[in-house]
Design a protein around this motif. Structure first.
Motif, short mmCIF file in Angstrom:
data_model
loop_
_atom_site.label_atom_id
_atom_site.label_comp_id
_atom_site.label_asym_id
_atom_site.label_seq_id
_atom_site.Cartn_x
_atom_site.Cartn_y
_atom_site.Cartn_z
N LEU A 67 0.81 -1.22 0.00
CA LEU A 67 0.00 0.00 0.00
C LEU A 67 0.84 1.27 0.00
O LEU A 67 0.64 2.15 -0.84
CB LEU A 67 -0.96 0.00 1.19
N VAL A 68 1.77 1.39 0.92
CA VAL A 68 2.58 2.63 1.00
C VAL A 68 3.37 2.86 -0.28
O VAL A 68 3.34 3.96 -0.82
CB VAL A 68 3.47 2.63 2.26
N PRO A 69 4.08 1.84 -0.80
CA PRO A 69 4.81 2.10 -2.06
C PRO A 69 3.88 2.49 -3.22
O PRO A 69 4.25 3.34 -4.03
CB PRO A 69 5.50 0.76 -2.36
N CYS A 70 2.68 1.90 -3.27
CA CYS A 70 1.74 2.26 -4.34
C CYS A 70 1.18 3.67 -4.15
O CYS A 70 1.16 4.47 -5.09
CB CYS A 70 0.58 1.27 -4.40
N GLU A 71 0.73 3.97 -2.95
CA GLU A 71 0.11 5.27 -2.67
C GLU A 71 1.12 6.42 -2.75
O GLU A 71 0.75 7.53 -3.11
CB GLU A 71 -0.57 5.25 -1.30
N SER A 72 2.37 6.15 -2.41
CA SER A 72 3.38 7.21 -2.43
C SER A 72 3.95 7.45 -3.82
O SER A 72 4.65 8.43 -4.04
CB SER A 72 4.53 6.85 -1.48
N GLY A 73 3.65 6.54 -4.75
CA GLY A 73 4.19 6.67 -6.09
C GLY A 73 5.58 6.07 -6.24
O GLY A 73 6.19 6.13 -7.30
N GLU A 74 6.07 5.48 -5.17
CA GLU A 74 7.39 4.84 -5.21
C GLU A 74 7.41 3.68 -6.21
O GLU A 74 8.39 3.47 -6.92
CB GLU A 74 7.75 4.32 -3.81
N LYS A 75 6.29 2.93 -6.25
CA LYS A 75 6.17 1.82 -7.19
C LYS A 75 4.75 1.83 -7.76
O LYS A 75 3.80 2.25 -7.11
CB LYS A 75 6.42 0.49 -6.48
N THR A 76 4.62 1.33 -8.97
CA THR A 76 3.30 1.19 -9.57
C THR A 76 2.68 -0.14 -9.11
O THR A 76 3.40 -1.02 -8.63
CB THR A 76 3.38 1.18 -11.11
N ILE A 77 1.40 -0.28 -9.31
CA ILE A 77 0.74 -1.55 -8.98
C ILE A 77 1.37 -2.67 -9.80
O ILE A 77 1.58 -3.77 -9.29
CB ILE A 77 -0.78 -1.45 -9.23
N GLU A 108 4.85 -7.62 -9.71
CA GLU A 108 5.99 -8.39 -10.20
C GLU A 108 6.86 -8.89 -9.07
O GLU A 108 7.49 -9.94 -9.20
CB GLU A 108 6.83 -7.53 -11.15
N ILE A 109 6.90 -8.17 -7.94
CA ILE A 109 7.84 -8.53 -6.87
C ILE A 109 7.19 -9.08 -5.61
O ILE A 109 7.83 -9.80 -4.84
CB ILE A 109 8.74 -7.33 -6.50
N PHE A 110 5.91 -8.78 -5.37
CA PHE A 110 5.27 -9.21 -4.13
C PHE A 110 4.76 -10.64 -4.27
O PHE A 110 4.18 -11.01 -5.29
CB PHE A 110 4.12 -8.26 -3.77
N ASP A 111 4.96 -11.45 -3.23
CA ASP A 111 4.56 -12.86 -3.24
C ASP A 111 3.10 -12.99 -2.80
O ASP A 111 2.80 -13.28 -1.64
CB ASP A 111 5.48 -13.67 -2.32
N TRP A 112 2.19 -12.77 -3.74
CA TRP A 112 0.76 -12.84 -3.44
C TRP A 112 0.35 -14.25 -3.04
O TRP A 112 -0.55 -14.43 -2.22
CB TRP A 112 -0.07 -12.35 -4.61
N ASP A 158 -3.89 -6.23 -5.68
CA ASP A 158 -3.53 -7.57 -6.15
C ASP A 158 -4.10 -7.83 -7.54
O ASP A 158 -5.30 -7.88 -7.73
CB ASP A 158 -4.03 -8.62 -5.17
N ARG A 159 -3.22 -8.00 -8.50
CA ARG A 159 -3.61 -8.31 -9.87
C ARG A 159 -3.17 -9.72 -10.27
O ARG A 159 -3.16 -10.07 -11.44
CB ARG A 159 -3.00 -7.30 -10.86
N SER A 160 -2.78 -10.52 -9.28
CA SER A 160 -2.24 -11.86 -9.56
C SER A 160 -3.30 -12.83 -10.06
O SER A 160 -2.97 -13.78 -10.77
CB SER A 160 -1.59 -12.44 -8.30
N GLY A 161 -4.55 -12.64 -9.66
CA GLY A 161 -5.60 -13.58 -10.04
C GLY A 161 -5.65 -14.81 -9.16
O GLY A 161 -6.47 -15.71 -9.39
N ILE A 162 -4.81 -14.89 -8.15
CA ILE A 162 -4.81 -16.05 -7.25
C ILE A 162 -6.15 -16.15 -6.52
O ILE A 162 -6.74 -17.21 -6.42
CB ILE A 162 -3.64 -15.96 -6.25
N ILE A 163 -6.61 -15.03 -6.03
CA ILE A 163 -7.95 -14.94 -5.42
C ILE A 163 -8.77 -14.10 -6.38
O ILE A 163 -8.70 -12.88 -6.38
CB ILE A 163 -7.90 -14.27 -4.02
N SER A 164 -9.52 -14.77 -7.24
CA SER A 164 -10.24 -14.03 -8.29
C SER A 164 -11.57 -13.46 -7.82
O SER A 164 -12.10 -12.56 -8.45
CB SER A 164 -10.45 -14.93 -9.51
N ASP A 165 -12.09 -14.00 -6.73
CA ASP A 165 -13.38 -13.53 -6.23
C ASP A 165 -13.39 -13.70 -4.72
O ASP A 165 -12.58 -14.45 -4.16
CB ASP A 165 -14.51 -14.35 -6.87
N GLU A 166 -14.30 -13.01 -4.07
CA GLU A 166 -14.43 -13.17 -2.62
C GLU A 166 -14.85 -14.60 -2.32
O GLU A 166 -15.58 -15.21 -3.09
CB GLU A 166 -15.48 -12.20 -2.08
N MET A 167 -14.35 -15.14 -1.21
CA MET A 167 -14.71 -16.51 -0.85
C MET A 167 -15.15 -16.58 0.61
O MET A 167 -14.61 -15.89 1.46
CB MET A 167 -13.56 -17.47 -1.12
#
Length: 128
Positions: free
Chosen positions: A65-75, A80-84, A116-125
């Motif tokens: 969240l912080v890296p995305c919201e601060s503009g440090e990193k894009t979603i 690409e780097i976070f282990d979803w 999260d754009r990984s698609g691992i959790i595609s819908d609420e469960m």
């Protein structure tokens, strides 16, 4: 409604800034009702005392969240780097622990956070 019928509360578990649990039913729909430490349902607070839940939400906050919201990193860079896969494995384990602490008339769902754009959790469960 007959007195024998149980009122069911539906709650969504998904990490966000300052919240983890959102009410999805009744008058409080869309309202944050809990964080990594506790949840409040009908003016009753349930303390979790789950350090792993605190660590899980802290990891999300500082690595996503912080890296995305601060503009440090894009979603896209975060994805690409976070282990979803590991994040959701632990999140679902925690959801089951939380579910055991909730009253029987509460239904809990788990969802991936917005980033999260990984698609691992595609819908609420539902967590049973």
């Amino acid at each position: 409604m007959e007195q024998s019928e149980k009122i069911v509360y539906e709650i969504l578990m998904t990490p966000d800034y300052g919240s983890v649990f959102i009410c999805e039913s009744g008058d409080d729909t869309g309202t944050t009702i809990g964080d990594e430490e506790s949840i409040t349902i009908n003016d009753k607070t349930i303390e979790f005392n789950l350090p792993d839940l605190q660590n899980w939400t802290s990891e999300y906050l500082w690595q996503v969240l912080v890296p995305c919201e601060s503009g440090e990193k894009t979603i896209e860079e975060i994805n690409e780097i976070f282990d979803w896969k590991d994040f959701h494995k632990r999140g679902l384990e925690l959801a089951h622990k939380v579910k055991k602490l909730l009253p029987e008339n509460v239904r809990l769902r788990y969802a991936a956070p917005f980033e999260d754009r990984s698609g691992i959790i595609s819908d609420e469960m539902w967590v049973e």
